[in-house]
Design an enzyme around this catalytic site. Structure first.
Site, PDB file in Angstrom:
ATOM      1  N   CYS A  21       2.454  -4.688  16.503  1.00 38.98           N
ATOM      2  CA  CYS A  21       1.768  -3.689  17.323  1.00 38.98           C
ATOM      3  C   CYS A  21       0.279  -4.025  17.369  1.00 38.98           C
ATOM      4  O   CYS A  21      -0.346  -4.278  16.339  1.00 38.98           O
ATOM      5  CB  CYS A  21       1.988  -2.293  16.747  1.00 38.98           C
ATOM      6  SG  CYS A  21       3.739  -1.815  16.691  1.00 38.98           S
ATOM      7  N   CYS A  53      -3.036   1.969   8.246  1.00 37.25           N
ATOM      8  CA  CYS A  53      -1.876   1.319   7.638  1.00 37.25           C
ATOM      9  C   CYS A  53      -2.103  -0.191   7.531  1.00 37.25           C
ATOM     10  O   CYS A  53      -2.339  -0.869   8.524  1.00 37.25           O
ATOM     11  CB  CYS A  53      -0.639   1.615   8.476  1.00 37.25           C
ATOM     12  SG  CYS A  53       0.866   0.928   7.802  1.00 37.25           S
ATOM     13  N   CYS A 109       4.394  -7.129   8.024  1.00 39.26           N
ATOM     14  CA  CYS A 109       5.176  -6.569   9.132  1.00 39.26           C
ATOM     15  C   CYS A 109       5.204  -7.554  10.287  1.00 39.26           C
ATOM     16  O   CYS A 109       4.176  -8.162  10.623  1.00 39.26           O
ATOM     17  CB  CYS A 109       4.558  -5.249   9.596  1.00 39.26           C
ATOM     18  SG  CYS A 109       5.495  -4.411  10.894  1.00 39.26           S
ATOM     19  N   CYS A 129       3.088   8.563   1.738  1.00 36.77           N
ATOM     20  CA  CYS A 129       3.505   7.594   2.753  1.00 36.77           C
ATOM     21  C   CYS A 129       3.756   6.266   2.057  1.00 36.77           C
ATOM     22  O   CYS A 129       2.850   5.705   1.426  1.00 36.77           O
ATOM     23  CB  CYS A 129       2.420   7.448   3.805  1.00 36.77           C
ATOM     24  SG  CYS A 129       2.786   6.207   5.075  1.00 36.77           S
ATOM     25  N   CYS A 167      -2.382  -2.126  15.049  1.00 33.57           N
ATOM     26  CA  CYS A 167      -2.030  -1.811  13.665  1.00 33.57           C
ATOM     27  C   CYS A 167      -2.485  -2.896  12.691  1.00 33.57           C
ATOM     28  O   CYS A 167      -2.234  -4.086  12.912  1.00 33.57           O
ATOM     29  CB  CYS A 167      -0.518  -1.618  13.566  1.00 33.57           C
ATOM     30  SG  CYS A 167       0.048  -1.179  11.915  1.00 33.57           S
ATOM     31  N   GLU A 185       0.822  -1.207   0.000  1.00 35.24           N
ATOM     32  CA  GLU A 185       0.000   0.000   0.000  1.00 35.24           C
ATOM     33  C   GLU A 185       0.860   1.262   0.000  1.00 35.24           C
ATOM     34  O   GLU A 185       1.969   1.277   0.535  1.00 35.24           O
ATOM     35  CB  GLU A 185      -0.869   0.058   1.258  1.00 35.24           C
ATOM     36  CG  GLU A 185      -1.916  -1.001   1.361  1.00 35.24           C
ATOM     37  CD  GLU A 185      -2.652  -0.916   2.686  1.00 35.24           C
ATOM     38  OE1 GLU A 185      -3.685  -1.574   2.817  1.00 35.24           O
ATOM     39  OE2 GLU A 185      -2.192  -0.190   3.595  1.00 35.24           O
TER      40      GLU A 185
END
Length: 348
Positions: free
Chosen positions: A117, A337, A113, A106, A120, A93
């Site tokens: 977190c 995100c 990932c 961004c 997220c 993205e």
């Protein structure tokens, strides 16, 4: 299937080295950079001042853009979110935001990932691999070519999309070198921001680079106990270790640090949280960027309401800590995100 390298991977030095392999003079690198980043060509055949033999060698070894658009969402405020497919079928993205001071992009630095977190959407899909420098550059180039139609340019870049940039350190630094180069996109170093959730050894390495890129820290909690709950990275690099590394960075570079702080309703937005946060940051060359949370259904967190967010901001300012309260962007699309990618991948 053998995938070709994207030519956007190459810094100017690497471009010169590649051309030397083909017996070409150094000045050809500047010609190539001009075609790529000034004229923004879409094929090697458009590079009319290069020898035909070199064009064929480039076509055999490289592709230009490594990206194919899969989906694009545009919000009421013009924020645009792009879902791209890479050559190997992986998806990433990128987000374009419009501000009074210009256009900001961004970018993602990894496919998925592993930081985990708890708030997220990026962590909903684990890391598959790092992006190459050129795959990150390609995100900027795709959007810049769209902006060319409006006679606009990408003025600011934040490496805050999917992935942990300092977990892909070398490629991210090459990416910054390409877009910062006067011969590349000439985006000023102080208009490039690298975000990290706190990989301490890489922060120390970055400090020694003496680059003018901005450093942003995804903090999101003012205490060890709360950060442990929200961000698993805190178990490896505890808050006190992180803060010591940042003080070393400041002493080494005399650069201001941004602390990113997502406001989560009833989790990290109390008066006490604000006071502890102020004590943590006070005295540093830093400020806090308070961020409204883009809600992710899978995690269950909710965003702090505007009244509490403004009060949190006021408490910080009264305690001598500079802060900004970011306006919401793209809250009517899959703006969080990793959210659009997760929806796409999970829907396959």
């Amino acid at each position: 299937m053998t995938l070709k390298q994207t030519i956007y991977d190459l810094t100017m030095t690497q471009m010169e080295e590649m051309l030397a392999e083909y017996g070409q003079k150094k000045y050809r690198a500047k010609q190539l950079y001009a075609w790529l980043y000034r004229k923004r060509v879409t094929s090697f055949d458009e590079m009319t001042d290069l020898p035909a033999s070199l064009i064929e060698q480039l076509k055999e070894r490289f592709v230009l853009s490594p990206l194919k658009l899969v989906n694009k969402q545009v919000a009421r405020d013009k924020t645009a979110k792009y879902l791209f497919e890479l050559q190997d079928g992986a998806t990433i993205e990128t987000v374009l935001m419009y501000f009074n001071f210009g256009q900001s992009v961004c970018v993602s630095s990894q496919v998925g990932c592993n930081m985990g977190c708890t708030f997220c959407a990026s962590g909903l899909l684990k890391k598959q691999r790092d992006l190459t420098a050129g795959e990150i550059v390609g995100q900027i180039m795709y959007i810049q070519k769209e902006l060319d139609i409006e006679d606009l340019r990408v003025g600011n870049v934040v490496i805050m999309g999917t992935g942990e940039p300092f977990d892909n350190y070398d490629n991210v630094m090459d990416f910054c070198s390409v877009i910062n180069s006067d011969l590349g996109l000439a985006i000023g170093a102080r208009h490039i921001t690298i975000s990290t959730c706190g990989i301490v050894p890489k922060i120390k390495q970055f400090a020694k680079e003496h680059k003018q890129y901005n450093l942003a820290i995804s903090l999101h909690a003012p205490t060890q106990e709360l950060r442990d709950r929200l961000m698993p990275i805190n178990h490896a690099y505890p808050l006190d270790m992180l803060m010591n590394a940042l003080k070393e960075y400041s002493e080494e570079n005399n650069r201001r640090i941004t602390f990113e702080y997502i406001l989560l309703n009833g989790v990290n937005d109390s008066d006490e949280d604000a006071k502890i946060l102020a004590n943590l940051i006070r005295g540093m060359n830093a400020y806090i960027n308070l961020i409204p949370y883009n809600e992710v259904d899978e995690h269950g967190y909710r965003t702090t309401n505007d009244k509490i967010a403004l009060h949190f901001y006021d408490v910080l300012m009264k305690h001598g800590v500079k802060a900004t309260l970011r306006q919401k962007h793209g809250d009517d699309i899959d703006a969080a995100c990793g959210q659009l990618r997760a929806k796409h991948e999970m829907g396959k």
